[in-house]
Scaffold this active site. Sequence first.
Site, short mmCIF file in Angstrom:
data_model
loop_
_atom_site.label_atom_id
_atom_site.label_comp_id
_atom_site.label_asym_id
_atom_site.label_seq_id
_atom_site.Cartn_x
_atom_site.Cartn_y
_atom_site.Cartn_z
N ASP A 1 16.51 -1.84 37.47
CA ASP A 1 16.71 -3.44 37.39
C ASP A 1 17.92 -3.93 37.24
OD1 ASP A 1 15.29 -5.81 37.18
OD2 ASP A 1 14.72 -5.59 35.30
N ASN B 1 6.52 -6.73 44.93
CA ASN B 1 7.75 -7.31 45.36
C ASN B 1 7.73 -7.72 46.91
OD1 ASN B 1 9.78 -4.45 43.83
ND2 ASN B 1 9.35 -6.57 43.40
C1 FPP Z 1 15.16 -4.87 40.86
O1 FPP Z 1 16.18 -5.59 40.52
C2 FPP Z 1 15.27 -3.90 41.97
C3 FPP Z 1 14.51 -4.00 43.26
C4 FPP Z 1 13.14 -4.65 43.10
C5 FPP Z 1 14.65 -2.98 44.30
C6 FPP Z 1 15.46 -1.70 43.91
C7 FPP Z 1 15.79 -1.09 45.34
C8 FPP Z 1 17.04 -0.40 45.22
C9 FPP Z 1 17.79 -0.12 44.37
C10 FPP Z 1 17.21 0.24 46.54
C11 FPP Z 1 16.64 1.59 46.52
C12 FPP Z 1 16.87 2.70 47.63
C13 FPP Z 1 16.64 3.78 47.61
C14 FPP Z 1 16.93 4.52 48.79
C15 FPP Z 1 16.25 4.37 46.50
P1 FPP Z 1 15.98 -7.29 40.70
O2 FPP Z 1 16.40 -7.56 42.09
O3 FPP Z 1 14.76 -7.75 40.28
O4 FPP Z 1 17.24 -7.77 39.66
P2 FPP Z 1 17.26 -8.83 38.98
O5 FPP Z 1 16.09 -8.91 37.91
O6 FPP Z 1 18.69 -9.00 38.56
O7 FPP Z 1 16.80 -9.95 40.01
#
Ligand code: FPP
Length: 239
Positions: A16, A64
Amino acid sequence: MTDAEKLPSHVGIIMDGNGRWARQKGLERSEGHKQGAEVFRDICTHAADIGIKYVTFYAFSTENWKRPQAEVSSIMDIFRTFLKEAEDRQQENEERGLRFRFIGDIGGIPEDIAVRVNALEERSSDKTKTTVNLAVNYGGRDEIVRAVRRIAEMVKKGEAEPSDIDGAMISGGLFTAGQPDADLIIRPSGEQRLSNFLIWQSAYAEFWYSDVLWPDFTKDDFDKALEAYAARSRRFGGI
Ligand code: FPP
């Protein structure tokens, strides 16, 4: 480093904070996810190198899809890049003993990705050192609903009695069937909630939180979580 017998068998990680990391740097959110994927690679190899048997990364939830189309597409492209890379790095991954498993509703993701996912699972299926579960289109409630439906079908066909239904039967119907429950759940970025991640498997898990945003998360942060875990006293309801 933590003593081997106090290492968790199964660590779950909620990646996250990618969006906030990008915003703080004046970048598009997709840049945060890209950097997050780099950190995923580092933590994955580190977990394997120190002997963690199972590590589950929450990459994309069933919720998501509500994000803007451009962001969803950029995350799918990151999966494509990772899958291509896993083909190129097959030997390195094999030497490390990595088995890749995808947990989630694979029927709901773009077909070209699903095909590559199946191939990667197949290619790495004989590896036993570290299993890396990538949770994609994953929801803990959805996973339990699927297991319950399967059991209901068995009862309908007369293959099981309602009184046969127990925790082991439900565990055996989850995407993680055959794997140990989660011992430790790591969530960076200052949020302290489970967000539908491994909800059945984390019934007795220890939780470790950090304010670091996932793209800034390091092997040292991971080791700190393991040290905190090793110092906890797990009682599983006993004394
Ligand atoms: C949450 O942070 C993250 C996600 C919903 C996506 C996570 C995906 C990756 C790290 C890519 C993974 C790829 C592989 C190959 C494993 P957020 O976007 O909700 O963060 P925020 O709360 O700061 O908005």
